[in-house]
Design a protein around this motif. Structure first.
Motif, short mmCIF file in Angstrom:
data_model
loop_
_atom_site.label_atom_id
_atom_site.label_comp_id
_atom_site.label_asym_id
_atom_site.label_seq_id
_atom_site.Cartn_x
_atom_site.Cartn_y
_atom_site.Cartn_z
N PRO A 1 34.77 30.06 31.20
CA PRO A 1 33.41 29.53 31.12
C PRO A 1 32.39 30.63 30.83
O PRO A 1 31.35 30.37 30.23
CB PRO A 1 33.20 28.91 32.50
CG PRO A 1 34.18 29.60 33.40
CD PRO A 1 35.36 29.90 32.54
N ALA A 2 32.68 31.86 31.24
CA ALA A 2 31.78 32.99 31.01
C ALA A 2 32.60 34.27 31.18
O ALA A 2 33.59 34.29 31.92
CB ALA A 2 30.60 32.97 31.97
N PRO A 3 32.20 35.38 30.51
CA PRO A 3 32.98 36.63 30.63
C PRO A 3 33.20 37.12 32.06
O PRO A 3 34.28 37.63 32.35
CB PRO A 3 32.15 37.62 29.80
CG PRO A 3 31.47 36.77 28.78
CD PRO A 3 31.15 35.48 29.48
N PRO A 4 32.21 37.00 32.97
CA PRO A 4 32.48 37.51 34.33
C PRO A 4 33.52 36.70 35.09
O PRO A 4 34.02 37.16 36.11
CB PRO A 4 31.10 37.41 35.02
CG PRO A 4 30.10 37.34 33.92
CD PRO A 4 30.79 36.62 32.80
N HIS A 5 33.84 35.50 34.60
CA HIS A 5 34.77 34.64 35.33
C HIS A 5 36.17 35.25 35.36
O HIS A 5 36.74 35.60 34.32
CB HIS A 5 34.82 33.26 34.66
CG HIS A 5 35.79 32.31 35.31
ND1 HIS A 5 35.53 31.70 36.51
CD2 HIS A 5 37.02 31.89 34.94
CE1 HIS A 5 36.54 30.94 36.83
NE2 HIS A 5 37.46 31.03 35.90
N ASP A 6 36.72 35.38 36.57
CA ASP A 6 38.10 35.89 36.74
C ASP A 6 38.28 37.25 36.07
O ASP A 6 39.36 37.55 35.51
CB ASP A 6 39.10 34.87 36.17
CG ASP A 6 40.42 34.88 36.94
OD1 ASP A 6 40.52 35.62 37.93
OD2 ASP A 6 41.35 34.16 36.53
N LEU A 7 37.24 38.09 36.12
CA LEU A 7 37.30 39.39 35.42
C LEU A 7 38.41 40.27 35.96
O LEU A 7 39.07 40.99 35.20
CB LEU A 7 35.94 40.09 35.54
CG LEU A 7 35.81 41.44 34.83
CD1 LEU A 7 36.08 41.29 33.34
CD2 LEU A 7 34.43 42.04 35.08
N GLY A 8 38.64 40.25 37.27
CA GLY A 8 39.68 41.09 37.86
C GLY A 8 41.05 40.80 37.26
O GLY A 8 41.84 41.72 37.00
N ARG A 9 41.35 39.52 37.03
CA ARG A 9 42.65 39.16 36.46
C ARG A 9 42.78 39.72 35.04
O ARG A 9 43.83 40.27 34.68
CB ARG A 9 42.78 37.64 36.43
CG ARG A 9 44.06 37.15 35.76
CD ARG A 9 43.96 35.68 35.40
NE ARG A 9 45.14 35.19 34.71
CZ ARG A 9 45.19 34.08 34.00
NH1 ARG A 9 44.12 33.32 33.90
NH2 ARG A 9 46.30 33.72 33.39
N PHE A 10 41.73 39.60 34.22
CA PHE A 10 41.82 40.06 32.84
C PHE A 10 41.87 41.59 32.76
O PHE A 10 42.51 42.15 31.87
CB PHE A 10 40.65 39.51 32.03
CG PHE A 10 40.77 38.04 31.76
CD1 PHE A 10 41.68 37.56 30.84
CD2 PHE A 10 40.00 37.13 32.46
CE1 PHE A 10 41.82 36.21 30.60
CE2 PHE A 10 40.12 35.76 32.23
CZ PHE A 10 41.03 35.30 31.30
N LEU A 11 41.22 42.27 33.69
CA LEU A 11 41.31 43.73 33.71
C LEU A 11 42.73 44.16 34.11
O LEU A 11 43.24 45.17 33.59
CB LEU A 11 40.29 44.30 34.69
CG LEU A 11 38.83 44.20 34.24
CD1 LEU A 11 37.91 44.73 35.33
CD2 LEU A 11 38.60 44.97 32.94
N ALA A 12 43.37 43.43 35.01
CA ALA A 12 44.75 43.74 35.37
C ALA A 12 45.68 43.53 34.17
O ALA A 12 46.61 44.32 33.94
CB ALA A 12 45.19 42.88 36.55
N ILE A 13 45.44 42.47 33.39
CA ILE A 13 46.23 42.25 32.17
C ILE A 13 46.00 43.41 31.20
O ILE A 13 46.94 43.94 30.60
CB ILE A 13 45.84 40.91 31.53
CG1 ILE A 13 46.28 39.74 32.42
CG2 ILE A 13 46.43 40.78 30.13
CD1 ILE A 13 45.77 38.40 31.95
N PHE A 14 44.74 43.80 31.05
CA PHE A 14 44.41 44.89 30.13
C PHE A 14 45.09 46.19 30.55
O PHE A 14 45.57 46.95 29.71
CB PHE A 14 42.89 45.07 30.08
CG PHE A 14 42.43 46.16 29.16
CD1 PHE A 14 42.53 46.02 27.78
CD2 PHE A 14 41.90 47.33 29.67
CE1 PHE A 14 42.10 47.03 26.93
CE2 PHE A 14 41.47 48.34 28.82
CZ PHE A 14 41.57 48.19 27.45
N GLU A 15 45.15 46.44 31.85
CA GLU A 15 45.82 47.65 32.33
C GLU A 15 47.29 47.64 31.92
O GLU A 15 47.83 48.67 31.47
CB GLU A 15 45.71 47.75 33.85
CG GLU A 15 46.42 48.99 34.41
CD GLU A 15 46.61 48.93 35.90
OE1 GLU A 15 46.88 49.99 36.50
OE2 GLU A 15 46.50 47.84 36.48
#
Length: 537
Positions: free
Chosen positions: A178-192
């Motif tokens: 719905p927006a970039p801040p949504h579930d940001l921690g999960r996407f940063l973990a994927i990016f790592e």
């Protein structure tokens, strides 16, 4: 599989067909070793020779029904006679077609990538296709799809079997937010995890050259894998100047070799633009193929991070405009979006470093980027734990404060009750005191009246009769007792004291006159029967 270098020692005739045969020999050896004919299967061979039949099938994964977009007839025929059962087509690109297949011997689904029919006689594309399989096969990392087998179909088209990822692309997941801040921690973990996988490839001397969210698969159980290494390139020995963090020189991974590196040829020519423009570094957008190294992938990773933080890649618009902007590194809009994203300043600075047009500013390779992302996530975890501790302390303090307030409320209630009881008692005591005072006043008034009556009677009788005076004194003394008990006001007390003094003085005078009167009687009639007995001699 024969050494690819053997192809260089075989006599080869000139012409397209000869180059085609050379490409096949480089990958698969002489024609006699190529796969041809029907594949009966290991289980059938074991059954025929021993009579033993064994088949173990596990429960399907929750999302096992991976959709296929069509039967792909021309692709089905290519491996239909091989060891794999082809279930349908999943996707197709410029170089190959991806099929969903099944290995009946092992009872598992696989992905089968087959060279596109349009390139079946193109030696350069065959060489690139085989190189992709060899690169992915040698990059043995959890974040990179494992290749199970490289083979030829009945039409001598190469294919390779690899793990079938049952999940979704990062691009699809980002699109659903719905927006970039949504579930940001999960996407940063994927990016790592993506950075770690690419760091491993860089340590093996391989660059991807087409990193983007649609080439990142996220499985149903949290697995993250970088796919589509069709545009990857093996760097010359010593491509990266730094090793993977924490890796000693003795533990360094060997360089990847393919039919392209062994033969010394490369179908990529200077000026060719390969990759996806929205995620290209300036040198890649300018077609400077020979200058591409790990930092081109670092730029693409920065572009992915930018999309995670802002919701869009660094370059948007039509392809021609994107290529123009990418070639000169025009990133003002991307930087503005990063600044307005509200993300952590450390992440924004890291994304800007990766997206810098100057390679001197970018991290040297993905290992550096992976280390910084991991450190950031660890610091976030530390801050989260500190916040949890602070929240727990705040909750404890709030609970203690509530308990203290309850205690204070109880004490205040008790104190209020005590004060109310005291006030009530004081009011009652005051009522009792007033009632007693009123009663005392009434008694004093009655005693006053009696004392006055006795005094009046005493004044009317002969002086030798002291009884009325004594009665008056008794009433006055009773009045004095009431006064002494403090039951009446000060003015009444003064009146009683005054009356008592008067009566005592008057009594003394009467007693004096009485003695004088009796003395005169004794002188006149000593034997008078009217004298009191105690006065007779």
């Amino acid at each position: 599989m024969n050494d690819p270098a053997d192809a260089d020692r075989m006599p080869v005739a000139d012409g397209p067909d000869a180059r085609f045969d050379a490409a096949l020999r480089a990958a698969f050896g002489p024609p006699s070793t190529a796969a041809g004919g029907a594949w009966g299967g290991v289980l059938e061979a074991v059954r025929d020779s021993t009579g033993v039949t064994s088949r173990v099938l596990l429960r399907d994964e929750p999302d096992a029904a991976l959709p296929v977009i069509g039967p792909g007839e021309e692709a089905l025929d290519c491996v239909g006679q091989g060891r794999y059962q082809v279930l349908g087509e999943i996707a197709r690109g410029g170089m190959g077609i991806v099929l969903k297949g099944r290995d009946p011997d092992l009872g598992r689904d696989v992905a089968l990538k087959v060279l596109h029919p349009g390139h079946s006689r193109n030696p350069a594309m065959i060489q690139r296709f085989i190189a992709e399989a060899q690169i992915a096969g040698q990059l043995q990392h959890p974040g990179i799809l494992p290749v199970y087998e490289l083979g030829l179909d009945a039409d001598l088209r190469p294919y390779f079997a690899m793990r079938l990822v049952k999940g979704r692309t990062l691009a699809a997941l980002l699109e659903e937010r719905p927006a970039p801040p949504h579930d940001l921690g999960r996407f940063l973990a994927i990016f790592e995890q993506v950075c770690q996988a690419v760091a491993y490839a860089h340590a093996r001397g391989v660059i991807h050259r087409d990193l983007k969210p649609s080439n990142i698969m996220v499985g149903a159980f949290g697995e993250v894998q970088v796919v589509d290494w069709g545009l990857s390139k093996v760097l010359r020995q010593g491509g990266a100047k730094e090793g993977v963090p924490g890796q000693t020189p003795e533990a360094a991974e060997p360089q990847v070799t393919t039919v392209r590196t062994a033969g010394g040829s490369s179908p990529s020519h200077s000026g060719a633009i390969i990759g996806t423009p929205s995620y290209m570094s300036p040198e890649q957008a300018r077609g400077e193929v020979d200058r591409l190294d790990e930092q081109a992938d670092v730029f693409a990773l920065g572009a992915i991070l930018c999309e995670i933080l802002t919701g869009q890649p660094p370059y948007v618009g039509d392809r021609s405009r994107i290529l123009e902007d990418a070639a000169v590194g025009l990133l003002d809009e991307a930087r503005a979006c990063l600044d307005a994203s509200g993300a952590d300043g450390e992440l924004i600075r890291l994304a800007k470093r990766c997206l810098n047009a100057s390679r001197a500013v970018r991290p040297r390779h993905s290992g550096v980027l992976a280390r910084e992302v991991s450190a950031f996530l660890a610091s976030v975890g530390d801050r989260a734990r500190a916040a949890e501790v602070a929240a727990a302390e705040a909750r404890a303090a709030a609970a203690a404060e509530r308990k203290a307030r309850r205690r204070t409320t109880v004490l205040a209630s008790a104190l209020g009750a005590a004060i109310l009881a005291a006030v009530t008692f004081a009011i009652i005591a005051e009522h009792v005191r007033r009632a007693r005072a009123e009663q005392a006043v009434a008694e004093v008034a009655a005693l006053f009246r009696k004392a006055d009556w006795f005094r009046d009677q005493s004044r009317r009788i002969p002086p030798d009769q002291l009884g009325p005076w004594e009665g008056a004194l008794v009433q006055v003394r009773r009045t004095a007792e009431i006064v002494g008990a403090g039951a009446i006001d000060e003015d009444s007390r003064k009146d009683i004291v005054r009356l008592l003094d008067e009566l005592r003085r008057e009594e003394q005078r009467v007693r004096v006159r009485s003695r004088q009167y009796r003395a005169s009687l004794r002188e006149r009639a000593p034997d008078s029967p009217y004298l009191p007995r105690q006065h007779q001699e």
